[in-house]
Design an enzyme around this catalytic site. Structure first.
Site, short mmCIF file in Angstrom:
data_model
loop_
_atom_site.label_atom_id
_atom_site.label_comp_id
_atom_site.label_asym_id
_atom_site.label_seq_id
_atom_site.Cartn_x
_atom_site.Cartn_y
_atom_site.Cartn_z
N HIS A 11 -4.84 -5.72 -8.84
CA HIS A 11 -5.77 -4.67 -8.40
C HIS A 11 -7.18 -5.24 -8.36
O HIS A 11 -7.59 -5.96 -9.28
CB HIS A 11 -5.71 -3.48 -9.35
CG HIS A 11 -6.59 -2.34 -8.94
ND1 HIS A 11 -6.29 -1.53 -7.86
CD2 HIS A 11 -7.76 -1.90 -9.44
CE1 HIS A 11 -7.25 -0.62 -7.73
NE2 HIS A 11 -8.16 -0.84 -8.67
N GLU A 19 -8.39 -13.69 -6.79
CA GLU A 19 -7.01 -13.19 -6.83
C GLU A 19 -6.03 -14.31 -6.50
O GLU A 19 -4.96 -14.42 -7.11
CB GLU A 19 -6.82 -12.04 -5.85
CG GLU A 19 -7.56 -10.76 -6.22
CD GLU A 19 -7.34 -9.67 -5.16
OE1 GLU A 19 -6.25 -9.62 -4.57
OE2 GLU A 19 -8.28 -8.88 -4.94
N MET A 60 0.82 -1.21 0.00
CA MET A 60 0.00 0.00 0.00
C MET A 60 0.86 1.27 0.00
O MET A 60 0.79 2.10 0.90
CB MET A 60 -0.95 -0.02 1.20
CG MET A 60 -1.85 -1.23 1.26
SD MET A 60 -2.89 -1.41 -0.21
CE MET A 60 -4.01 -0.03 0.00
N LEU A 108 -0.69 5.26 -11.78
CA LEU A 108 -1.31 4.39 -10.78
C LEU A 108 -2.35 3.47 -11.40
O LEU A 108 -3.26 3.92 -12.09
CB LEU A 108 -1.95 5.24 -9.68
CG LEU A 108 -2.65 4.47 -8.55
CD1 LEU A 108 -1.62 3.69 -7.73
CD2 LEU A 108 -3.43 5.43 -7.65
#
Length: 213
Positions: free
Chosen positions: A106, A171, A87, A141
């Site tokens: 993401h 994920e 992060m 980003l």
């Protein structure tokens, strides 16, 4: 053998999924966290993986932290850097250093919903599909060439938490497979996009609506 360095900020569930996948030809050389209390560090250390804490708060600027982070990464001669819930917004110089060999996952179907609060935003917009995206990291980003995506149906009674939980399970399947493809030399960037290769079918994971993922 390809050396992989994984960056985390918390428990690193995607890191754990990649380690547990035991990808042929890959060695997770180190796990680095920007938070000394990141639970994933202890998990990695218990499995004999070098675990490094590099507190970003100890550095006077984002550039100073990124320089120290790059030094810590390069100590393990990485072929691939994997962001797994890391992060921190990285500087352009840092992303250029690892261009073409740094992956991120993401929790949205990019280019939709970059940044934070992806599941809340998807529900607010009434999306019928949600998911996650593995992509190469660039200075912009949550952009960069897309390697693979996973898709789930948005259910009528979904909350941000329930949707996030289903996407996270996706994920844990998608990310190790993307790393495996990279290690196998199955991913190439051409014209700013990831070209289709022998395992192109692995670029999309879309379980049946009632699948228990």
């Amino acid at each position: 053998m390809k050396n992989i360095v994984i960056l985390i900020s918390g428990r690193g569930s995607n890191m754990q999924a990649i380690v547990n996948a035991a990808i042929p030809g890959a060695r997770v050389a180190a796990v680095i966290a920007n938070r000394p209390d990141a639970a994933g560090l202890a998990w990695a250390a218990e499995r004999g993986i070098a675990a490094v804490a590099l507190d970003h708060k100890a550095y006077p600027s984002r550039e100073a932290f990124d320089a120290a982070l790059a030094e810590a990464i390069d100590a393990h001669a990485p072929d691939l850097v994997v962001l797994a819930g890391f992060m921190r917004i990285l500087t352009a110089g840092f992303t250029r250093r690892y261009e073409g060999r740094m992956l991120n996952i993401h929790p949205s179907l990019l280019p939709a919903f970059p940044g934070l609060h992806t599941h809340e935003r998807a529900l607010e917009m009434g999306c019928k599909l949600a998911g996650c995206t593995v992509h190469f990291v660039t200075a912009e980003l949550d952009h960069g060439p897309i390697v693979s995506q996973g898709v789930v149906n948005v259910l009528d009674d979904d909350t941000p938490d329930s949707l996030a939980a289903r996407v996270l399970k996706l994920e844990h399947q998608l990310y190790p497979e993307a790393v495996r493809r990279f290690v196998a030399g199955d991913i190439a960037i051409e014209g700013g996009k990831v070209a289709s290769g022998p395992s192109a079918a692995a670029s999309l994971l879309s379980p049946a609506p009632n699948a228990k993922i």
